[in-house]
Scaffold this motif. Structure first.
Motif, mmCIF file in Angstrom:
data_model
loop_
_atom_site.group_PDB
_atom_site.id
_atom_site.type_symbol
_atom_site.label_atom_id
_atom_site.label_comp_id
_atom_site.label_asym_id
_atom_site.label_seq_id
_atom_site.Cartn_x
_atom_site.Cartn_y
_atom_site.Cartn_z
ATOM 1 N N GLU A 24 0.832 -1.205 0.000
ATOM 2 C CA GLU A 24 0.000 0.000 0.000
ATOM 3 C C GLU A 24 0.868 1.258 0.000
ATOM 4 O O GLU A 24 0.565 2.239 -0.679
ATOM 5 C CB GLU A 24 -0.945 0.009 1.213
ATOM 6 C CG GLU A 24 -2.027 -1.043 1.168
ATOM 7 C CD GLU A 24 -1.544 -2.396 1.700
ATOM 8 O OE1 GLU A 24 -0.479 -2.446 2.342
ATOM 9 O OE2 GLU A 24 -2.241 -3.397 1.454
ATOM 10 N N GLU A 25 1.937 1.261 0.773
ATOM 11 C CA GLU A 25 2.826 2.428 0.825
ATOM 12 C C GLU A 25 3.507 2.660 -0.525
ATOM 13 O O GLU A 25 3.630 3.795 -0.973
ATOM 14 C CB GLU A 25 3.883 2.242 1.923
ATOM 15 C CG GLU A 25 3.314 2.293 3.323
ATOM 16 C CD GLU A 25 4.322 1.926 4.386
ATOM 17 O OE1 GLU A 25 4.161 2.401 5.519
ATOM 18 O OE2 GLU A 25 5.270 1.161 4.098
ATOM 19 N N LEU A 29 2.981 5.967 -2.915
ATOM 20 C CA LEU A 29 4.130 6.712 -3.430
ATOM 21 C C LEU A 29 4.088 6.786 -4.951
ATOM 22 O O LEU A 29 4.314 7.845 -5.540
ATOM 23 C CB LEU A 29 5.435 6.057 -2.975
ATOM 24 C CG LEU A 29 6.722 6.689 -3.514
ATOM 25 C CD1 LEU A 29 6.861 8.107 -3.009
ATOM 26 C CD2 LEU A 29 7.915 5.854 -3.129
ATOM 27 N N THR A 30 3.754 5.690 -5.599
ATOM 28 C CA THR A 30 3.653 5.669 -7.055
ATOM 29 C C THR A 30 2.547 6.602 -7.541
ATOM 30 O O THR A 30 2.719 7.336 -8.518
ATOM 31 C CB THR A 30 3.395 4.233 -7.543
ATOM 32 O OG1 THR A 30 4.430 3.383 -7.036
ATOM 33 C CG2 THR A 30 3.383 4.164 -9.047
#
Length: 79
Positions: A24-25, A29-30
């Motif tokens: 998820e992080e 970020l993407t």
């Protein structure tokens, strides 16, 4: 489809250097980086606003205002 076109043969755009981020992080970020890149592309495509002509370069400042005859007109002649 040839071998160089496959996504697995391209180097990664992001590399985790330290820590162990969750999926998820990395997805967040993407998404943020993609949104910023899209905003930068959109800003680059917009035409630059026209800058106003400087008062020093404005040739109309050299034009004299029309004369207005009448009482007290001599005071306006200095403007």
């Amino acid at each position: 489809m040839s071998a160089p076109d496959l996504p697995s043969h391209r180097p990664p755009h992001l590399t985790v250097v330290r820590g162990e981020p969750s999926e998820e992080e990395i997805a967040v970020l993407t998404a943020v980086l993609g949104a910023r890149a899209a905003a930068a592309r959109a800003a680059a495509e917009e035409p630059e606003p026209e800058r106003p002509v400087s008062g020093w370069r404005d040739r109309s400042r050299g034009m004299r205002a029309p004369l207005r005859p009448g009482p007290g007109a001599w005071r306006l002649s200095t403007r």
